[in-house]
Design an enzyme around this catalytic site. Structure first.
Site, PDB file in Angstrom:
ATOM      1  N   GLN A  30       0.864  -1.171   0.000  1.00 54.67           N
ATOM      2  CA  GLN A  30       0.000   0.000   0.000  1.00 54.67           C
ATOM      3  C   GLN A  30       0.902   1.222   0.000  1.00 54.67           C
ATOM      4  O   GLN A  30       1.515   1.552   1.007  1.00 54.67           O
ATOM      5  CB  GLN A  30      -0.902  -0.017   1.236  1.00 54.67           C
ATOM      6  N   ALA A  34      -1.197   4.136  -4.485  1.00 49.96           N
ATOM      7  CA  ALA A  34      -1.787   2.936  -5.065  1.00 49.96           C
ATOM      8  C   ALA A  34      -1.692   1.745  -4.135  1.00 49.96           C
ATOM      9  O   ALA A  34      -0.805   1.670  -3.289  1.00 49.96           O
ATOM     10  CB  ALA A  34      -1.077   2.613  -6.384  1.00 49.96           C
ATOM     11  N   LEU A  36      -1.427  -2.451  -4.281  1.00 50.35           N
ATOM     12  CA  LEU A  36      -1.068  -3.495  -5.213  1.00 50.35           C
ATOM     13  C   LEU A  36      -1.547  -4.840  -4.677  1.00 50.35           C
ATOM     14  O   LEU A  36      -1.178  -5.224  -3.568  1.00 50.35           O
ATOM     15  CB  LEU A  36       0.458  -3.479  -5.390  1.00 50.35           C
ATOM     16  N   LYS A  51      -3.593  -3.095  -9.693  1.00 54.72           N
ATOM     17  CA  LYS A  51      -3.175  -1.834  -9.086  1.00 54.72           C
ATOM     18  C   LYS A  51      -4.393  -0.940  -8.938  1.00 54.72           C
ATOM     19  O   LYS A  51      -5.012  -0.558  -9.926  1.00 54.72           O
ATOM     20  CB  LYS A  51      -2.114  -1.165  -9.968  1.00 54.72           C
ATOM     21  N   ASP A 166      10.696   7.334 -11.728  1.00 49.97           N
ATOM     22  CA  ASP A 166      10.767   6.901 -10.326  1.00 49.97           C
ATOM     23  C   ASP A 166      11.650   5.658 -10.217  1.00 49.97           C
ATOM     24  O   ASP A 166      11.253   4.637  -9.651  1.00 49.97           O
ATOM     25  CB  ASP A 166       9.347   6.604  -9.812  1.00 49.97           C
TER      26      ASP A 166
HETATM   27  N1  LIG Z   1       3.158  -6.969 -12.190  1.00 52.46           N
HETATM   28  C1  LIG Z   1       3.625  -7.305 -10.976  1.00 52.46           C
HETATM   29  N2  LIG Z   1       3.879  -8.586 -10.670  1.00 52.46           N
HETATM   30  C2  LIG Z   1       4.328  -8.922  -9.447  1.00 52.46           C
HETATM   31  N3  LIG Z   1       4.560  -8.049  -8.462  1.00 52.46           N
HETATM   32  C3  LIG Z   1       4.332  -6.748  -8.696  1.00 52.46           C
HETATM   33  C4  LIG Z   1       3.846  -6.307  -9.959  1.00 52.46           C
HETATM   34  N4  LIG Z   1       3.709  -4.959  -9.927  1.00 52.46           N
HETATM   35  C5  LIG Z   1       4.075  -4.588  -8.678  1.00 52.46           C
HETATM   36  N5  LIG Z   1       4.464  -5.643  -7.935  1.00 52.46           N
HETATM   37  C6  LIG Z   1       4.934  -5.607  -6.533  1.00 52.46           C
HETATM   38  O1  LIG Z   1       4.218  -4.584  -5.849  1.00 52.46           O
HETATM   39  C7  LIG Z   1       5.074  -3.541  -5.413  1.00 52.46           C
HETATM   40  C8  LIG Z   1       4.390  -2.181  -5.611  1.00 52.46           C
HETATM   41  O2  LIG Z   1       4.064  -1.987  -6.980  1.00 52.46           O
HETATM   42  P1  LIG Z   1       4.306  -0.563  -7.686  1.00 52.46           P
HETATM   43  O3  LIG Z   1       5.724  -0.169  -7.530  1.00 52.46           O
HETATM   44  O4  LIG Z   1       3.779  -0.634  -9.075  1.00 52.46           O
HETATM   45  O5  LIG Z   1       3.332   0.341  -6.822  1.00 52.46           O
HETATM   46  P2  LIG Z   1       3.558   1.700  -6.017  1.00 52.46           P
HETATM   47  O6  LIG Z   1       4.988   1.967  -5.795  1.00 52.46           O
HETATM   48  O7  LIG Z   1       2.665   1.659  -4.838  1.00 52.46           O
HETATM   49  O8  LIG Z   1       2.928   2.667  -7.088  1.00 52.46           O
HETATM   50  P3  LIG Z   1       3.046   4.243  -7.394  1.00 52.46           P
HETATM   51  O9  LIG Z   1       4.478   4.627  -7.113  1.00 52.46           O
HETATM   52  O10 LIG Z   1       2.673   4.371  -8.856  1.00 52.46           O
HETATM   53  O11 LIG Z   1       2.058   4.925  -6.506  1.00 52.46           O
HETATM   54  C9  LIG Z   1       6.357  -3.716  -6.228  1.00 52.46           C
HETATM   55  O12 LIG Z   1       7.496  -3.241  -5.555  1.00 52.46           O
HETATM   56  C10 LIG Z   1       6.401  -5.220  -6.441  1.00 52.46           C
HETATM   57  O13 LIG Z   1       6.955  -5.866  -5.318  1.00 52.46           O
HETATM   58 MG   LIG Z   2       6.840   1.316  -6.565  1.00 49.70          MG
END
Ligand SMILES: Nc1ncnc2c1ncn2[C@@H]1O[C@H](COP(=O)(O)OP(=O)(O)OP(=O)(O)O)[C@@H](O)[C@H]1O
Ligand SMILES: [Mg+2]
Lengths: 283, 219
Positions: A30, A34, A36, A51, A166
């Site tokens: 979290q 976003a 995930l 997401k 990023d």
């Molecule tokens: N397609 C995927 N398959 C498997 N694991 C994933 C995938 N996308 C994300 N993850 C896991 O989830 C974590 C968070 O995803 P992501 O970096 O896209 O989100 P976030 O940093 O919260 O997003 P944002 O920075 O756009 O707000 C990643 O570090 C990874 O461990």
């Molecule tokens: Mg990330």
């Protein structure tokens, strides 16, 4: 009415249609913007990542919808472009940028599930092993190869005109290749390591770099934008992996060889570093 | 009749069941198309030309999107069935997507899809109505059958994906008979590639298509 401070943070409800999903999606992370989840696509046997960008109650609903829609579509657009042009990223399976309901459920995107671990986890593990065993062994050799793969992946992304916005080691994953799982490793002949150590180094460092999290990405062919992308990673790398900092040179070395124009970006990176240092001296 | 497949899509409430029938050698496409154009309620189906469908996932992704938009009260076209056909497209042009993916007067490979949007629509009512209306050979709705029907060159062209998932763009050949075993059966995939490579190429094309459908031309 009683007011208490120790209520657990309110979990975000899943957006429709995932309120019906069985088994329910598992929350993985979290972030500020976003959530995930791991879930499945059209059949329970087809894993995927979901997401969710929930709406922000403190934003005006009209603005909130517009921003959410923009971020979902912008990330999806970049992923689709990258995938089409052979940059290794998860493919986009489905999305809903509109959400529903008056309060707004935010928007969501489903993408292919990437097996493996984040590069951050892998580098932390390798760093620990290198410290235990001293330099020059299979882990160091494997880590160096991994750095090269990162450089190549970034070069390929920049070559097609995408800047990530990023870059950190959490926003890259190392997907074990099916063959490396079957055949052991390429490091087994490292003279220094014993067999088991070489095997575990191989298993943990082998694989393909998959770039993720394109929420802040943009299309650009500007050297400056690409150099800033590398600078952000360099800084993040230095603070997350101080023990592996020299390893970063290998990222840049392979990046420099990876496409026409990469050398110019590296030159530009020197300017960006200088400006960054000046700024931190002033600040 | 025996070939109608009724399934539930993940995430979609089970009462919104999906009924799917695939036909080869359809003889009465002009009649079916007229019924659609007249908006005859009995003929509220997604009638899709199967030669532009790559795989079960390809078409089911469009069903998923249409069902979700239906549940959210956000249809852009006349009903959830026309919305399925619209959702196959890679842009916002409804008329164009219906023309490209929908049944034409010359269609012989036909995919018919109906959702249980109310309780009176069941597998047996759909099955009976299709049996009485479609003059063609029912075949199994599966990746293998769709792969044989698919015109890979045409699919690549209409999604503007030439080169994606193609190991060798010069090796393109039409192969309508699907005779090469283990080839994956999709035209335009490099002749002589092994089953494993062909499968990978097909998956790569599929994921590119799903991405374009999801974006619907958003820039
Ligand atoms: N397609 C995927 N398959 C498997 N694991 C994933 C995938 N996308 C994300 N993850 C896991 O989830 C974590 C968070 O995803 P992501 O970096 O896209 O989100 P976030 O940093 O919260 O997003 P944002 O920075 O756009 O707000 C990643 O570090 C990874 O461990
Ligand atoms: Mg990330």
């Amino acid at each position: 009415m009683e007011i208490t401070n120790n209520d657990p943070p309110q979990p975000h409800p899943l957006p429709p249609p995932f309120t019906h999903t069985a088994p329910a999606p598992t929350l993985l992370t979290q972030g500020a913007e976003a959530l995930l989840y791991r879930t499945h696509f059209l059949l329970p046997s087809h894993p995927c990542a979901l997401k969710h960008r929930p709406s922000k109650p403190y934003r005006h609903p009209v603005l909130d919808k517009r921003l959410t829609k923009h971020r979902i579509l912008s990330e999806a657009r970049t992923l689709v472009k990258c995938r089409r042009e052979g940059v290794s990223v998860p493919g986009v399976l489905a999305l809903d940028a509109e959400g529903c309901g008056d309060a707004g459920s935010g928007g969501w995107m489903m993408m292919e599930w990437v097996e493996g671990r984040t590069v951050k986890e892998v580098v932390v593990e390798a760093g620990k092993r290198i410290k235990e065993r001293g330099g020059g062994g299979v882990w160091e050799e494997g880590l160096r190869a991994l750095m090269g793969k990162i450089g190549r992946a970034l070069g390929r992304m920049h070559e097609v005109g995408v800047v990530h916005g990023d870059l950190t080691t959490s926003n890259m994953m190392l997907r074990p290749s099916p063959t490396s799982l079957q055949n052991g490793t390429t490091f087994t002949n490292g003279a220094e390591g014993d067999g088991d150590d070489a095997k575990s180094a191989g298993e943990s460092l082998e694989g393909e770099i998959v770039l993720i999290d394109f929420g802040l990405a943009a299309q650009s062919l500007q050297d400056e934008d690409k150099a800033v992308d590398l600078y952000v990673l360099e800084r993040a790398f230095g603070s997350t992996h101080p023990e592996a900092e020299e390893g970063f040179q290998e990222v840049l070395r392979v990046y420099g060889e990876s496409y026409k124009g990469a050398k110019v970006v590296l030159k530009r990176l020197e300017d960006v570093r200088l400006r960054g240092r000046k700024r931190s001296m002033l600040g | 009749m025996a070939f109608l497949q009724s399934l539930n899509l993940a995430h979609i409430p089970p009462d919104l069941a999906v009924h799917i029938a695939l036909y080869a050698d359809v003889q009465n496409a002009p009649f079916l198309r007229d019924q659609l154009l007249q908006g005859s309620p009995a003929f509220e189906y997604a009638l899709i030309d199967a030669t532009v469908i790559l795989s079960t996932t390809h078409v089911l992704a469009a069903v998923f999107r249409a069902a979700n938009d239906h549940l959210n009260g956000r249809l852009r076209s006349r009903n959830v069935h026309s919305e399925i056909v619209f959702s196959l497209g890679a842009n916002n042009n409804i008329a164009q997507s219906l023309r490209t993916f929908g049944i034409t007067a010359t269609t012989t490979d036909l995919l018919a899809i109906k959702l249980s949007t109310n309780p009176s629509i069941t597998a047996s009512t759909v099955s009976e109505h299709l049996a009485a209306s479609v003059n063609g050979t029912p075949v199994e709705f599966s990746d293998a059958t769709l792969a044989k029907m698919a015109d890979g060159g045409k699919i690549r062209k209409l999604y503007k994906l030439s080169g994606v998932g193609e190991a060798d763009s010069k090796g393109k050949r039409r192969r309508k008979d699907g005779s090469e075993e283990g080839s994956g059966g999709v035209d335009g995939i490099k002749a002589g590639s092994t089953g494993y490579d062909a499968e990978r190429e097909r998956k790569e094309l599929e994921v590119a298509i799903l991405g374009l459908m999801a974006l619907r031309g958003a820039v």
